[in-house]
Scaffold this active site. Structure first.
Site, short mmCIF file in Angstrom:
data_model
loop_
_atom_site.label_atom_id
_atom_site.label_comp_id
_atom_site.label_asym_id
_atom_site.label_seq_id
_atom_site.Cartn_x
_atom_site.Cartn_y
_atom_site.Cartn_z
CB CYS A 1 -73.56 38.82 -32.63
SG CYS A 1 -72.19 39.68 -31.81
CG HIS B 1 -67.39 45.57 -27.51
ND1 HIS B 1 -68.71 45.36 -27.18
CD2 HIS B 1 -67.30 46.87 -27.90
CE1 HIS B 1 -69.40 46.48 -27.38
NE2 HIS B 1 -68.57 47.42 -27.80
CB CYS C 1 -70.64 35.47 -32.72
SG CYS C 1 -71.75 35.86 -31.35
CG HIS D 1 -73.77 36.94 -28.29
ND1 HIS D 1 -73.45 37.93 -29.18
CD2 HIS D 1 -74.79 37.42 -27.54
CE1 HIS D 1 -74.25 38.95 -29.01
NE2 HIS D 1 -75.08 38.67 -28.01
CG HIS E 1 -69.83 39.46 -28.60
ND1 HIS E 1 -70.16 38.30 -29.27
CD2 HIS E 1 -68.63 39.22 -28.03
CE1 HIS E 1 -69.19 37.41 -29.11
NE2 HIS E 1 -68.25 37.95 -28.36
#
Lengths: 331, 331
Positions: A43, A168, A46, A115, A166
């Protein structure tokens, strides 16, 4: 580079990636899931993977250096932005059609280094930090005269259009004012009053669609909600721009958002949702009647042909009923 | 009974079910799948289950009796209609808000008695029958002066808003004219010409977004497509109402639809899609500039916050590229 094209028939804007074509398998839906780095997957959002994103614009990091570990919230350019903030807005005609160059900005705010931590898991203090970074980015973008509207939003979950898991949010700076919320200046022109102030007065008096009031915000299910359990968070103080939010309001809003997103996740069984900041245009001739507010739209239904063709939303849940449910749980 | 409410802020219509609230688990998305009667499950649209639907409005059945086995295409009222065609349109004010009663019609066309047969599997002759039933229902509904717009559409697959798997389309008769296609009369007012006729001339000359031409229809990827691989099927003969389609055009259109849906299913790996008939309003003061056409919108992306809030579509596939792909395969 993308083009912003006007649909003459349907009268809406489309940002078209003019030089690339995603293949069918590139679409998240085709994979029936988010790009979740399960068991050793990767990811880019992260902590430790800072070099896999474009260099950060700003960050909240108590001690560490830019683009290194040790941050808590991080604002970066969107790597797959449809927009570029370079040069001037240029209109190009092509027979009966016309388009603008993709002038604009597209940023990502990563809200936690870890994460799997979700927005409703964040502490109120962390959400305050996120809101303050939104405010900072809003102020910075609005200082560029080429930007006319700033849209801050979160897509959470596959049915809300998220492509990365993740936690955001995103900020888009547009070179024109979208039709969004056009009813606000219209109502002011017609009545010489603010629609949202009038709406708050009526909803507070009737209580039919009122969820709750905090020190600075009123939560309602709107009269004509497009989505089941749609909720609006309206500041009680008449204020056009989100960026004019004050410290006390930020504190209050952070607590409201934490509670509301937690309740929605819990009651609606982990739904996809969007969180949107509605605000006044910037760098244009000011029009009265704007009043910033937020909307949380759970995405329990997919927009079908009636919604996308005729623009008529079919909502099987009356806001009076969803407000009653949320009122009981939120208070 | 539902109410048709006007959103003062966003300036759109919402049909709200005023007396019921779906629970979170009632939504198809929560189940992450269509109501597919796998292995012994029950489908009300299957042959033999005629008694589980409201009595049919019309059907194509070579020999058998109404509401019995032996049909090939069947039109029924939508059991979960948001609308009722009773009484007159009544406006109700509630402070600053206002709504109309849910006056209108909502029908379902079941396109094959067999479960699992999809639209692109139907023979051209069967698709002709389906189109003829659409035409018959359009003519019948337009004879009711209370109906102002007739929307015929198909939701295929979960990401297009389908809630039942069995091959079907829907027809909604609305008591007002939606904003859909408002660019058509606008262009006529501004230019004294038909926008779609002008568009066909330009697209045919440039070939950039042209997929193919048949005897009566031109297929293009539109200049500002909201969805990747969006395709419009435009009759070459200037004609306002879908119901004025003639026999030869029905024949040709059936073959176009079979081929195009097959290609889309094949190339885009079994996508969800909507198929929409765009046509002129009925029972209102006629406005020049309408030209009926169809759109096929694969739903490879979910509408995210930018689309639902700002009304700006982000399309990662340029229509010039999708047209080139479809042109090669369709010709």
């Amino acid at each position: 580079m993308s083009e912003i094209r006007w649909d003459l028939v349907k009268q809406n804007w489309v940002a078209v990636a003019a030089n690339r074509a995603l293949k069918p398998n590139d679409f998240p839906i085709a994979k029936m899931g988010l790009k979740a780095p399960a068991a050793g997957g990767f990811c880019p959002f992260c902590e430790g993977n800072e070099n896999f994103t474009p260099p950060e614009i700003t960050a909240y990091r108590p001690k560490s250096q830019a683009n290194e570990k040790g941050w808590l919230v991080r604002a970066i350019p969107n790597k797959f932005s449809a927009f570029t903030l370079e040069g001037e807005l240029v209109k190009t005609d092509s027979g009966i059609f016309s388009c603008y160059n993709g002038l604009g900005e597209h940023e990502v705010i990563i809200e936690d280094p870890r994460h799997g931590v979700e927005f409703h898991d964040l502490s109120p203090e962390r959400i305050e930090t996120v809101l303050n970074i939104f405010k900072e980015r809003y102020q910075d973008l609005s200082s560029d005269a080429r930007i006319k509207y700033i849209q801050i939003y979160k897509n959470r979950g596959m049915f809300a259009g998220a492509s990365l898991e993740h936690c955001h949010s995103q900020i888009v700076g547009l070179p024109f004012v979208p039709q969004e919320n056009s009813g606000l200046p219209k109502y002011y022109r017609d009545n010489n009053r603010c629609l949202l102030c009038d709406m708050l007065a009526q909803e507070t008096a009737s209580e039919e669609r009122l969820i709750c009031k905090t020190d600075h915000f009123t939560l309602i299910c709107p009269y004509a909600p497009r989505f089941p359990y749609e909720t609006w968070i309206v500041p009680q103080r008449h204020c056009e721009h989100f960026a004019d939010i004050n410290e006390e309001e930020v504190r209050d809003l952070a607590r409201v958002l934490k509670k509301l997103t937690g309740v929605i996740m819990d009651c609606l069984d982990n739904p996809s949702y969007n969180l949107v900041f509605n605000t006044a245009p910037v760098n244009v001739e000011p029009e009265a009647g704007y009043h910033w507010y937020m909307e949380l739209t759970p995405r329990l239904l997919v927009n079908a042909a009636v919604e996308i063709a005729a623009g008529i939303y079919m909502n099987p849940v009356a806001p009076e009923l969803s407000a009653a449910m949320l009122r009981e749980i939120m208070s």
